[in-house]
Every structure is written in structure tokens, then in C-alpha cells.
Design a protein around this motif. Sequence first.
Motif, PDB file in Angstrom:
ATOM      1  N   LEU B 158       0.917  -1.237  -0.216  1.00  0.00           N
ATOM      2  CA  LEU B 158       0.012  -0.072  -0.047  1.00  0.00           C
ATOM      3  C   LEU B 158       0.825   1.341   0.006  1.00  0.00           C
ATOM      4  CD1 LEU B 158      -3.016  -0.852   2.533  1.00  0.00           C
ATOM      5  CD2 LEU B 158      -2.750  -0.901  -0.173  1.00  0.00           C
ATOM      6  N   ARG B 159       1.985   1.434   0.579  1.00  0.00           N
ATOM      7  CA  ARG B 159       2.924   2.309   0.593  1.00  0.00           C
ATOM      8  C   ARG B 159       3.347   2.783  -0.713  1.00  0.00           C
ATOM      9  NH1 ARG B 159       5.338   0.190   5.164  1.00  0.00           N
ATOM     10  NH2 ARG B 159       4.505   1.205   7.217  1.00  0.00           N
ATOM     11  N   GLY B 160       3.479   1.653  -1.593  1.00  0.00           N
ATOM     12  CA  GLY B 160       3.910   1.725  -2.927  1.00  0.00           C
ATOM     13  C   GLY B 160       3.079   2.292  -4.141  1.00  0.00           C
ATOM     14  N   ILE B 161       1.524   2.461  -3.497  1.00  0.00           N
ATOM     15  CA  ILE B 161       0.732   2.976  -4.389  1.00  0.00           C
ATOM     16  C   ILE B 161       0.799   4.558  -4.000  1.00  0.00           C
ATOM     17  CG2 ILE B 161      -1.752   3.238  -4.797  1.00  0.00           C
ATOM     18  CD1 ILE B 161      -2.146   0.368  -3.851  1.00  0.00           C
ATOM     19  N   HIS B 162       1.022   5.514  -5.127  1.00  0.00           N
ATOM     20  CA  HIS B 162       1.257   6.753  -5.209  1.00  0.00           C
ATOM     21  C   HIS B 162      -0.363   7.243  -4.908  1.00  0.00           C
ATOM     22  CE1 HIS B 162       2.864  10.867  -5.553  1.00  0.00           C
ATOM     23  NE2 HIS B 162       3.904  10.328  -5.352  1.00  0.00           N
ATOM     24  N   GLU B 163      -0.092   8.396  -3.934  1.00  0.00           N
ATOM     25  CA  GLU B 163      -1.193   9.319  -3.678  1.00  0.00           C
ATOM     26  C   GLU B 163      -1.993   9.516  -4.814  1.00  0.00           C
ATOM     27  OE1 GLU B 163      -1.688  12.700  -0.761  1.00  0.00           O
ATOM     28  OE2 GLU B 163      -0.387  11.008   0.378  1.00  0.00           O
ATOM     29  N   SER B 164      -1.022  10.339  -5.861  1.00  0.00           N
ATOM     30  CA  SER B 164      -1.756  10.706  -7.145  1.00  0.00           C
ATOM     31  C   SER B 164      -2.700   9.884  -7.735  1.00  0.00           C
ATOM     32  CB  SER B 164      -0.735  11.458  -7.721  1.00  0.00           C
ATOM     33  OG  SER B 164       0.151  10.429  -8.309  1.00  0.00           O
ATOM     34  N   VAL B 165      -2.558   8.639  -7.922  1.00  0.00           N
ATOM     35  CA  VAL B 165      -3.272   7.688  -8.372  1.00  0.00           C
ATOM     36  C   VAL B 165      -4.502   7.570  -8.054  1.00  0.00           C
ATOM     37  CG1 VAL B 165      -3.449   5.195  -9.231  1.00  0.00           C
ATOM     38  CG2 VAL B 165      -1.275   6.407  -9.115  1.00  0.00           C
ATOM     39  N   ILE B 166      -4.681   7.457  -6.494  1.00  0.00           N
ATOM     40  CA  ILE B 166      -6.175   7.555  -5.893  1.00  0.00           C
ATOM     41  C   ILE B 166      -6.371   8.847  -6.097  1.00  0.00           C
ATOM     42  CG2 ILE B 166      -7.008   7.364  -3.654  1.00  0.00           C
ATOM     43  CD1 ILE B 166      -4.643   5.339  -3.044  1.00  0.00           C
ATOM     44  N   ARG B 167      -5.662  10.043  -6.080  1.00  0.00           N
ATOM     45  CA  ARG B 167      -6.313  11.466  -6.238  1.00  0.00           C
ATOM     46  C   ARG B 167      -7.096  11.513  -7.446  1.00  0.00           C
ATOM     47  NH1 ARG B 167      -2.148  15.138  -3.874  1.00  0.00           N
ATOM     48  NH2 ARG B 167      -2.380  14.810  -1.747  1.00  0.00           N
ATOM     49  N   ALA B 168      -6.492  10.853  -8.515  1.00  0.00           N
ATOM     50  CA  ALA B 168      -6.855  10.848  -9.858  1.00  0.00           C
ATOM     51  C   ALA B 168      -8.311  10.133 -10.045  1.00  0.00           C
ATOM     52  CB  ALA B 168      -5.972  10.465 -10.832  1.00  0.00           C
ATOM     53  N   GLY B 169      -8.336   9.054  -9.331  1.00  0.00           N
ATOM     54  CA  GLY B 169      -9.473   8.275  -9.265  1.00  0.00           C
ATOM     55  C   GLY B 169     -10.667   8.953  -8.544  1.00  0.00           C
ATOM     56  N   ILE B 170     -10.450   9.613  -7.545  1.00  0.00           N
ATOM     57  CA  ILE B 170     -11.283  10.367  -6.869  1.00  0.00           C
ATOM     58  C   ILE B 170     -11.839  11.537  -7.769  1.00  0.00           C
ATOM     59  CG2 ILE B 170     -12.130  11.906  -4.918  1.00  0.00           C
ATOM     60  CD1 ILE B 170     -10.158   9.981  -3.331  1.00  0.00           C
ATOM     61  N   SER B 171     -10.856  12.439  -8.464  1.00  0.00           N
ATOM     62  CA  SER B 171     -11.131  13.575  -9.213  1.00  0.00           C
ATOM     63  C   SER B 171     -11.823  13.185 -10.355  1.00  0.00           C
ATOM     64  CB  SER B 171      -9.932  14.522  -9.370  1.00  0.00           C
ATOM     65  OG  SER B 171      -9.156  13.679 -10.308  1.00  0.00           O
ATOM     66  N   LEU B 172     -11.890  12.096 -10.787  1.00  0.00           N
ATOM     67  CA  LEU B 172     -12.554  11.736 -12.096  1.00  0.00           C
ATOM     68  C   LEU B 172     -13.981  11.122 -11.616  1.00  0.00           C
ATOM     69  CD1 LEU B 172      -9.728   9.951 -14.103  1.00  0.00           C
ATOM     70  CD2 LEU B 172     -10.916  11.958 -14.745  1.00  0.00           C
ATOM     71  N   TRP B 181     -12.031  -0.839  -5.622  1.00  0.00           N
ATOM     72  CA  TRP B 181     -12.124  -2.268  -6.397  1.00  0.00           C
ATOM     73  C   TRP B 181     -11.211  -2.033  -7.452  1.00  0.00           C
ATOM     74  CZ3 TRP B 181     -12.747  -6.593  -4.224  1.00  0.00           C
ATOM     75  CH2 TRP B 181     -13.572  -6.867  -3.075  1.00  0.00           C
ATOM     76  N   ARG B 182     -11.252  -0.793  -8.173  1.00  0.00           N
ATOM     77  CA  ARG B 182     -10.637  -0.906  -9.378  1.00  0.00           C
ATOM     78  C   ARG B 182      -9.238  -0.136  -9.272  1.00  0.00           C
ATOM     79  NH1 ARG B 182     -15.803   1.050 -13.043  1.00  0.00           N
ATOM     80  NH2 ARG B 182     -14.109   0.479 -14.710  1.00  0.00           N
ATOM     81  N   ILE B 183      -8.723   0.462  -8.201  1.00  0.00           N
ATOM     82  CA  ILE B 183      -7.424   0.801  -8.296  1.00  0.00           C
ATOM     83  C   ILE B 183      -6.593   0.136  -7.262  1.00  0.00           C
ATOM     84  CG2 ILE B 183      -5.772   2.991  -8.154  1.00  0.00           C
ATOM     85  CD1 ILE B 183      -8.302   4.665  -9.029  1.00  0.00           C
ATOM     86  N   VAL B 184      -7.064   0.452  -5.864  1.00  0.00           N
ATOM     87  CA  VAL B 184      -6.400  -0.202  -4.817  1.00  0.00           C
ATOM     88  C   VAL B 184      -6.106  -1.579  -4.747  1.00  0.00           C
ATOM     89  CG1 VAL B 184      -6.012  -0.085  -2.280  1.00  0.00           C
ATOM     90  CG2 VAL B 184      -6.703   1.959  -3.397  1.00  0.00           C
ATOM     91  N   PHE B 185      -7.297  -2.042  -4.794  1.00  0.00           N
ATOM     92  CA  PHE B 185      -7.021  -3.637  -4.869  1.00  0.00           C
ATOM     93  C   PHE B 185      -6.217  -4.306  -6.172  1.00  0.00           C
ATOM     94  CE2 PHE B 185      -9.237  -7.914  -5.734  1.00  0.00           C
ATOM     95  CZ  PHE B 185      -8.928  -8.304  -4.384  1.00  0.00           C
ATOM     96  N   PRO B 186      -6.445  -4.044  -7.181  1.00  0.00           N
ATOM     97  CA  PRO B 186      -5.590  -4.670  -8.068  1.00  0.00           C
ATOM     98  C   PRO B 186      -4.279  -4.590  -8.174  1.00  0.00           C
ATOM     99  CG  PRO B 186      -7.388  -3.417  -9.241  1.00  0.00           C
ATOM    100  CD  PRO B 186      -7.581  -3.282  -7.697  1.00  0.00           C
ATOM    101  N   MET B 187      -3.803  -3.048  -7.500  1.00  0.00           N
ATOM    102  CA  MET B 187      -2.537  -2.735  -7.288  1.00  0.00           C
ATOM    103  C   MET B 187      -1.944  -3.521  -6.242  1.00  0.00           C
ATOM    104  SD  MET B 187      -2.259   1.209  -8.319  1.00  0.00           S
ATOM    105  CE  MET B 187      -0.530   1.439  -8.534  1.00  0.00           C
ATOM    106  N   SER B 188      -2.635  -4.067  -5.119  1.00  0.00           N
ATOM    107  CA  SER B 188      -2.109  -4.570  -4.057  1.00  0.00           C
ATOM    108  C   SER B 188      -2.439  -6.113  -4.140  1.00  0.00           C
ATOM    109  CB  SER B 188      -2.611  -3.963  -2.873  1.00  0.00           C
ATOM    110  OG  SER B 188      -4.012  -3.949  -2.630  1.00  0.00           O
ATOM    111  N   LEU B 189      -2.861  -6.562  -5.173  1.00  0.00           N
ATOM    112  CA  LEU B 189      -3.357  -7.859  -5.256  1.00  0.00           C
ATOM    113  C   LEU B 189      -2.455  -9.130  -5.050  1.00  0.00           C
ATOM    114  CD1 LEU B 189      -5.983  -9.660  -5.750  1.00  0.00           C
ATOM    115  CD2 LEU B 189      -5.084  -9.700  -8.180  1.00  0.00           C
TER     116      LEU B 189
END
Lengths: 290, 270
Positions: B158-172, B181-189
Motif C-alpha cells: 500500500l505504501r507503494g501506491i502513489h497518492e496521486s493515483v488515488i487522487r486521480a481516481g477520486i477527481s474523475l 475495487w478498481r485501483i487499490v485492490f488490483p494494485m495490491s493484489l
Amino acid sequence: MPSELASGPARRIGGLSRDYLGMWLVLAFLSLFFLYPLARILVLSLSEEGQFSLGVYARLLGEPTTREVLLQTIRTSLTVSLICALVAYPAATRLASLSGWQATLCNLAILFPFLTSSLVRTFVFIVLLGRRGIVNQALEFLGVPGGPYKLLFNQVGVVIGMSYVLLPYMLLSLVGSMKRIDPALLRAARSLGASPFTVFRTVYLPLSLPGLAAGFVITTILGFGYFVTPALMGGPGDMMIAQLVEQQISVTYNLAAAAALAVIMIVVVAAAYAVASRWLGLSRLMRPDS
Amino acid sequence: MIEGESRGFRRLHTGYLIFVLGLLLLPLLALLPMSFSPTATVVAWPAPWSARWYDAVASSPEWRRALGWSLLTATFASAIATTTGYFGAAAIVRAGARGSAALQMLLLSPMMVPQVVVALATYVLATSLGLHGHWLILAVGQSLLGLPVAAMIIAASLRGIHESVIRAGISLGGSRAQVFWRIVFPMSLHAILSAAALTFLIAFDELLIAVFLATPSLQTLPVRIYESVHYELTPAVAVISVLLTALLCAGVVLNQIVQWTAARLKGGAR
């Protein structure tokens, strides 16, 4: 995780921010299933007939058997850690310098026994170290006099078996710290005229000491609480403290004594952590390879 | 290693490494011949080889029941440890520096005390809840041992997932569930799968909790192996060991493939 997820009044339900729901869940889980029984263990060990009393400890530590078991456990775990360190260090220095498929292969070779059931690993050594086992046969074949040796159901067996089981922990800890040593430092020392041995002694060895210390602490603490190998490979006279706890539960049904022994174990382990983390830092101990 | 070592020294050094790795692996290889004993005694090299004990294990209801109990408790323990470990990891990564350190300490605590203490705690818990000999409480105890491992593995990912990726998901316009389910889960699967596999192994191999909570009708595989080594020492243990080791082999290879694939996908995304 970003702050966006944690903020905003719209995300609050029932007075609890949804982000903290997970944290509360973890806290509740650990409190109910771990901290609560630990507290009960403490209370059990400190009371007699509903009254606060140190009687359980006094009686337990008054028995020479308990003191002997405690000393024996500490001695064994230190011996095993020392053997692991001596065997693993030279191998780890070579392993840390590997890369690519060779490193992957070697890591798998460590990971595999590391993940194998400790019961299985102990069982193999019981067969190999037996009176007519392969080790005694090999010694005889090599013409070593005095055989067959008694390598099982005594202290020698316990130390060999536990060293085998704990060796991967030492290797992983050492390799983790050695991989972080900057090769530029070694090159710099060489270019300033130091011999390879001097570079090792004055640069490499000191930089690898934290990994060695972390590995030593981890193997000692694991060895201190070990049950399987001493229970199956030790003789009647080499009981370790975890066995004593098991005996209090399954044989003599003395829950208070088992609880007191558990508290003693926690105190010893906590002391080891406290001493070690003064020099190493706790996070380093828990994650030697990060 | 250090430049300027002689070739002979380097060869010796490599030889020693191979020797140590051999020391680790050869005893496990020795299990295979042991399992083909024609008699009731376990020897390192039986003659002639016989599959008799494989038949004996396969047709033994005791071994099968023990395996069943182990699979059941380990599966539940792994599910509990991975789920709780995920929440714990998310909380550690998200919390402020102060809360994070305390929470991390708490999450790691079951691993820092000796296993026999966790076993005794589970025994005390089972007794006080009146659930002695229930498989579910066994699974809970075993999950405690895996929880720290799961939390550490997942937190690292989870530390390896950059905040900007999640921000982008929220801002979209993504909802929290969608972002998960579509960002954090696949990236830490891959970390979640590793955690699930490791916690399963830890629970599957766990002996002391199972010994403390065992009843004649609830005996896990490690308890059965322990008793067999302690009292009978028949080649059946070697057979079980070979099967477990073979399963582990498959698991390690599969895990390696997952890790490589995850690394390749990450590399390709850059």
C-alpha cells in the motif's frame, strides 16, 4: 492513502468516520482475541483464591527444576544463534553479491526450507541423526573413531535440529542488510589503497553488523520460545520452557503455573527486545530486509 | 563482493555458499526415499523401495480427517488474518506518524511474543468463552500468528501506491468503493495473495494452539504428525511430509510466477 479519503462530513456514518472503521475493527479484534486473554493470563498468575498473591511465582521459581529449565532454555537459544551466525555469515556475504537468476535461485533455496513445516524438518533430522542414521554411517565410512555417536534425544540433537530450523532466519536477515551496503564505499576504500581484507574488516564488517545483530536477536527469541524440536529431539533432561508450559496444561492441569511461566517468557523476551532496540531500532528488528 | 580478491578465494567462497544451501535442501530431499520404506521402520535409504505406506496413508481415515481439519482451520485463519491484516495495513499507512507507530506495535505484538504464549492465550480465551475444542476458536488463534505477517506484506504494497493515483481516481468521480475495487485492490493484489498464502501456511503448520485445543474428534495434521513422531515413528510421517513438501513446492513456484507477473506489469505501466 490520501487525506481526501479521510475527510468530508458526508463520509461520516453514525459518528464514526468510515476510514476509521477498519482501524476500530482491528483494535476490537486484537483486544478481544489477544489482549483480553493476555490480561486474564496475568490475573491468573497473580492471584490465589481470588486474592492478589505472588505465591505462584514464588513456588515456581523456588523449584530448582524451573530455574534449570529457564537457564537451559537461554543457554540453548544463545548457542543455536551463535552456530547460525557462524554458519550463515560467510555464505550471506557471497549470496548478497549475486544478482539476476542466481540470486533468485539462491533465495528460493532459502525460502523453501524456511516455509517447510518445522515438524517435517524436525522429523527428517530424527531419522538422519539416529544411531543407524545416515550421519553416523557417514562418520563410520570416513573412519571417524568412537561411533556410533548418540546424536539424538540429548542436547546435541536439540542444538543441531534447532540450528537447522532457524538458519534461514539468520540468512535472510544477513542478506537483507548486506544488500544495502553501498558498493561505492568498498570501491572507494580499495582505490585508497586498502587490501581486500582491510576493506572487509574496516568497511564491510561494521556495516553488516546491524543485520547480524538483528538476526541474532530474532533467532535467540525464536529459539527461546521453541517447542517442536526440543520436544521431539531432546531427552528427558533437556526440557525447554515452552515444553514446561505445555506440560502444565496437558499433564498437570496447572493453569496458574502455565500462566506464570508465560508471563516470565514475555518479560524475558521484552527485555531482549528492549536491549536490542536500543542499538538497532525496533522496526529494523521486525523487518530486517526492508 | 570486494574487488581484488583472488580467484581461488572467490571459488572457495562460492563453494561454501553452495555447501550451506545444500545443507538446507538435502535433508528435505532425503524425505523421498524415507517414504518408500517396505517395513514399519523409517530408514534413510530403504531396500527395496515400496509404496506400501502411500497406500496406508491414503486409506487411513485418521490422516484424512486430520488433513480435513487442518484445511478448514487454515483456510479460515488465512481469511481472517488477511482481511484484518488489510484493514490494519490501511490504517497504518493512512494514520499519522504517532498513531501509526502505536498501531504497528499492536499489530506486530502476536509475532513478538513466543508462540506458546499465543497458544496459551487462545486456550484461556476458549475456556472463558466455553468454546474449548471448537475449530473456529482454533482458527482465530492461528490467524493471530499470521496477522502480523499479513499486515506487514500488505502495508509494504500500500505504501507503494502513489497518492496521486488515488487522487486521480477520486477527481474523475470515482466513489470510495470504485477507487478501492478498481485501483487499490488490483494494485495490491499480489501482496494480498502472498499474505493469504503465507498466513495459510503459518496456520497449517501451527502445532501448539492445536495441541492445547485438541480433542479426540478435533486433531489437526500437525497434531497427528507430532503424536506419530513422538509415539510410533512410522514411515507414514515421511509420506505425509513428502506430500506437504510437494504442495509447498508448487506453492512457491506459483508465488514466484505471481511476483514476476506483478513486477512485469508494473514495469510495463511505467
